[in-house]
Motif scaffolding. Structure first.
Motif, PDB file in Angstrom:
ATOM      1  N   ILE A 153      26.304  25.840 -45.406  1.00 14.20           N
ATOM      2  CA  ILE A 153      25.070  25.367 -46.170  1.00 14.20           C
ATOM      3  C   ILE A 153      24.016  26.507 -46.149  1.00 14.20           C
ATOM      4  O   ILE A 153      23.305  26.568 -46.850  1.00 14.20           O
ATOM      5  N   ALA A 154      23.491  26.505 -44.806  1.00 10.10           N
ATOM      6  CA  ALA A 154      22.379  27.565 -44.596  1.00 10.10           C
ATOM      7  C   ALA A 154      22.805  28.975 -45.177  1.00 10.10           C
ATOM      8  O   ALA A 154      21.940  29.483 -45.995  1.00 10.10           O
ATOM      9  N   ASP A 155      23.700  29.328 -44.896  1.00  6.71           N
ATOM     10  CA  ASP A 155      24.152  30.886 -45.348  1.00  6.71           C
ATOM     11  C   ASP A 155      24.438  30.717 -46.822  1.00  6.71           C
ATOM     12  O   ASP A 155      24.089  31.913 -47.435  1.00  6.71           O
ATOM     13  N   GLY A 156      24.919  29.799 -47.248  1.00  2.24           N
ATOM     14  CA  GLY A 156      25.448  29.730 -48.876  1.00  2.24           C
ATOM     15  C   GLY A 156      24.258  29.394 -49.843  1.00  2.24           C
ATOM     16  O   GLY A 156      24.320  29.501 -51.009  1.00  2.24           O
ATOM     17  N   THR A 157      22.869  29.000 -49.399  1.00  3.07           N
ATOM     18  CA  THR A 157      21.877  28.583 -50.046  1.00  3.07           C
ATOM     19  C   THR A 157      21.002  29.423 -49.851  1.00  3.07           C
ATOM     20  O   THR A 157      19.783  29.539 -50.508  1.00  3.07           O
ATOM     21  N   GLY A 158      21.018  30.490 -48.645  1.00  3.55           N
ATOM     22  CA  GLY A 158      19.746  31.309 -48.273  1.00  3.55           C
ATOM     23  C   GLY A 158      18.614  30.641 -47.903  1.00  3.55           C
ATOM     24  O   GLY A 158      17.504  31.267 -48.109  1.00  3.55           O
ATOM     25  N   ILE A 159      18.739  29.380 -47.271  1.00  2.00           N
ATOM     26  CA  ILE A 159      17.446  28.928 -46.865  1.00  2.00           C
ATOM     27  C   ILE A 159      16.750  29.583 -45.484  1.00  2.00           C
ATOM     28  O   ILE A 159      17.694  30.045 -44.884  1.00  2.00           O
ATOM     29  N   PRO A 160      15.349  29.649 -45.707  1.00  2.00           N
ATOM     30  CA  PRO A 160      14.763  30.311 -44.382  1.00  2.00           C
ATOM     31  C   PRO A 160      14.779  29.246 -43.370  1.00  2.00           C
ATOM     32  O   PRO A 160      14.937  28.142 -43.460  1.00  2.00           O
ATOM     33  N   LEU A 161      14.634  29.675 -42.003  1.00  2.00           N
ATOM     34  CA  LEU A 161      14.194  28.973 -40.863  1.00  2.00           C
ATOM     35  C   LEU A 161      12.984  28.102 -41.088  1.00  2.00           C
ATOM     36  O   LEU A 161      12.011  28.747 -41.809  1.00  2.00           O
ATOM     37  N   ASP A 162      12.790  26.548 -40.993  1.00  2.00           N
ATOM     38  CA  ASP A 162      11.831  25.964 -41.017  1.00  2.00           C
ATOM     39  C   ASP A 162      10.682  26.598 -40.182  1.00  2.00           C
ATOM     40  O   ASP A 162      10.823  26.872 -39.143  1.00  2.00           O
ATOM     41  N   LEU A 163       9.494  26.534 -40.862  1.00  2.00           N
ATOM     42  CA  LEU A 163       8.401  27.446 -40.183  1.00  2.00           C
ATOM     43  C   LEU A 163       7.977  26.971 -38.782  1.00  2.00           C
ATOM     44  O   LEU A 163       7.921  27.805 -37.912  1.00  2.00           O
ATOM     45  N   VAL A 187      26.266  24.652 -56.303  1.00  2.00           N
ATOM     46  CA  VAL A 187      25.860  23.599 -55.157  1.00  2.00           C
ATOM     47  C   VAL A 187      26.945  22.440 -55.179  1.00  2.00           C
ATOM     48  O   VAL A 187      27.262  21.987 -53.973  1.00  2.00           O
ATOM     49  N   GLU A 188      27.313  21.957 -56.403  1.00  2.00           N
ATOM     50  CA  GLU A 188      28.475  21.037 -56.046  1.00  2.00           C
ATOM     51  C   GLU A 188      29.836  21.359 -55.339  1.00  2.00           C
ATOM     52  O   GLU A 188      30.298  20.903 -54.668  1.00  2.00           O
ATOM     53  N   LEU A 189      30.083  22.783 -55.615  1.00  2.39           N
ATOM     54  CA  LEU A 189      31.078  23.402 -55.117  1.00  2.39           C
ATOM     55  C   LEU A 189      30.957  23.675 -53.583  1.00  2.39           C
ATOM     56  O   LEU A 189      31.923  22.999 -52.571  1.00  2.39           O
ATOM     57  N   LEU A 190      29.633  24.056 -53.210  1.00  2.87           N
ATOM     58  CA  LEU A 190      29.526  24.273 -51.963  1.00  2.87           C
ATOM     59  C   LEU A 190      29.523  22.937 -51.268  1.00  2.87           C
ATOM     60  O   LEU A 190      29.964  22.705 -50.156  1.00  2.87           O
ATOM     61  N   GLY A 191      29.268  21.707 -51.773  1.00  4.73           N
ATOM     62  CA  GLY A 191      29.069  20.584 -50.998  1.00  4.73           C
ATOM     63  C   GLY A 191      30.505  19.888 -50.832  1.00  4.73           C
ATOM     64  O   GLY A 191      30.764  19.445 -49.610  1.00  4.73           O
ATOM     65  N   ILE A 192      31.546  20.263 -51.625  1.00  4.50           N
ATOM     66  CA  ILE A 192      32.865  20.092 -51.463  1.00  4.50           C
ATOM     67  C   ILE A 192      33.377  21.123 -50.426  1.00  4.50           C
ATOM     68  O   ILE A 192      34.119  20.374 -49.588  1.00  4.50           O
ATOM     69  N   VAL A 193      33.306  22.589 -50.406  1.00  6.26           N
ATOM     70  CA  VAL A 193      33.699  23.234 -49.563  1.00  6.26           C
ATOM     71  C   VAL A 193      33.267  23.012 -48.041  1.00  6.26           C
ATOM     72  O   VAL A 193      33.942  22.955 -47.322  1.00  6.26           O
ATOM     73  N   VAL A 194      32.007  22.566 -47.841  1.00  2.09           N
ATOM     74  CA  VAL A 194      31.583  22.374 -46.602  1.00  2.09           C
ATOM     75  C   VAL A 194      32.091  20.994 -45.962  1.00  2.09           C
ATOM     76  O   VAL A 194      32.271  20.752 -44.831  1.00  2.09           O
ATOM     77  N   ALA A 195      32.173  20.046 -46.831  1.00  2.00           N
ATOM     78  CA  ALA A 195      32.837  18.526 -46.545  1.00  2.00           C
ATOM     79  C   ALA A 195      34.282  18.778 -45.978  1.00  2.00           C
ATOM     80  O   ALA A 195      34.841  18.276 -44.941  1.00  2.00           O
TER      81      ALA A 195
END
Lengths: 144, 248
Positions: free
Chosen positions: A81-91, B115-123
């Motif tokens: 989830i973190a790597d797939g959305t490119g989120i930064p570390l929380d400040l 994002v919906e695809l990602l949600g399925i993949v990670v689950a």
């Protein structure tokens, strides 16, 4: 969280083992078994997984092994989830972990690029706050 | 096959606490149904590709290449999903730490579909990962349910610090009021998939049984009643993250 929970629970965990995979202090048998289980479970070698699993059962019992398996499974999800959305570390986390990340080599991971560099003043504030974290967390736990 | 019959661990070697298979069944049910952007059959096909990616030779080659974008070829796939969708699923499964915003922008997938695809993949990865760790066979995938996606996009989703739009606690709408449990702050990893609110709901459900409830996560003094200490939980979390080269 590892550093703080280790202090609060008075379980001396080897932080370096997170990146090195080698447990050199703390409870070598228990932490070694957990680290080995995590490493094996991410691979495809069924025999290695079975040995690592049995070792955790020996050290901590079956319920603990199942909870460990669940945590390992959980973080196979969270990293993507973190790597797939490119989120930064929380400040706040970035501020209080800057020194440790650098020391453990975590800043070298490709996905570190998603987090802006923690500047001098933020690192300083993080360093000043760090000794007080156990107290802050204890207060948080009292509020439960 | 009825959803209630999935994840029956009664004949297996270890006695698994019941909240785990209960949650897994709910996830399987959700995957089988139409989402906001994908039909049920497409969602199950995505789940099937998660399993195929593990043995895909193209993915193995890419994983060892200096740049994952330097190797071209065809994935060993098991569905009739479009090639770009298969590529996204396989990369998320096998080399997520080297993905980039540029790659996502060039994937030809809308952010909502992604994002919906990602949600399925990670689950699926986490449920299959649990089975592998315990030496259990993988559960059969659910039977897809008919219906069309509803195209719902939360009105509070906005561009910010991630590659995809996010609903923040400040921009949250009535239909998403449950996502952050009324909190004014949330971790970036919790809000990361909020463009598709059910993906966050599944994340909370699975994290609550596999790790800790959202309430317990920020408090390092609690282990949520698990049989291992919080320090050991975090040691495992840290080691899996490091092995996956995840900075977060």
């Amino acid at each position: 969280m590892l550093r703080e929970s280790s202090k609060l629970e008075r379980i001396p965990v080897d932080l370096e083992a997170v990146t090195s995979g080698l447990v050199t202090h703390g409870d070598l048998n228990i932490e070694g078994a957990l680290v080995d289980f995590a490493q094996a479970a991410l691979g495809d070698n069924i025999e290695k997984i079975a040995i690592a699993r049995a070792n955790v059962v020996t050290q901590l019992g079956e319920d603990a092994m199942i909870d460990a398996a669940a945590v390992i499974a959980n973080f196979q999800r969270m990293v993507r989830i973190a790597d797939g959305t490119g989120i930064p570390l929380d400040l706040p986390v970035a501020m209080i972990t800057a020194g440790m990340r650098s020391r453990l080599g975590i800043d070298e991971f490709s996905s570190a690029a998603n987090t802006p560099e923690t500047g001098f003043f933020k690192r300083l504030i993080g360093a000043i706050l760090t000794p007080f974290l156990p107290v802050l967390f204890k207060e948080m736990s009292k509020r439960k | 096959m009825e959803i209630g019959t999935y994840f029956d661990y009664s004949d297996y070697q270890y006695k698994v606490r019941t909240d785990l298979p209960d949650a897994y069944r709910l996830v399987w049910q959700k995957i089988s149904q139409p989402g906001n952007w994908w039909r049920g059959d497409q969602r199950v096909a995505i789940a099937n590709e998660v399993r195929a990616a593990r043995h895909c030779r193209l993915c193995s080659k890419r994983k060892t290449a200096l740049s994952p974008f330097a190797i071209t070829g065809t994935h060993e796939s098991v569905s009739d999903l479009p090639d770009n969708v298969i590529d996204v699923v396989h990369r998320l499964c096998t080399d997520a730490s080297r993905l980039t915003r540029k790659w996502l922008d060039e994937s030809s997938l809308s952010k909502e579909l992604y994002v919906e695809l990602l949600g399925i993949v990670v689950a699926v990865i986490s449920i299959d990962g649990f089975h592998r760790a315990l030496g259990f066979p993988l559960e059969n995938l659910p039977v897809p349910q008919p219906g069309e996606p509803d195209g719902y996009r939360p009105p509070g989703a906005m561009d910010g610090h991630a590659w995809v739009p996010i609903v923040t606690p400040a921009s949250i709408g009535e239909r998403e009021a449950d996502l952050y449990d009324g909190s004014k702050q949330t971790g970036n990893v919790v809000s990361a998939m909020s463009l598709v609110p059910d993906s966050v709901r599944l994340l909370k459900l699975l994290s609550g049984v596999q790790y800790l409830s959202m309430h317990d996560v920020p408090n390092p003094a609690t282990n949520g009643g698990r049989a291992i200490s919080r320090a050991h939980i975090e040691l495992l979390a840290g080691r899996v993250s490091a092995l996956s080269e995840c900075f977060y």
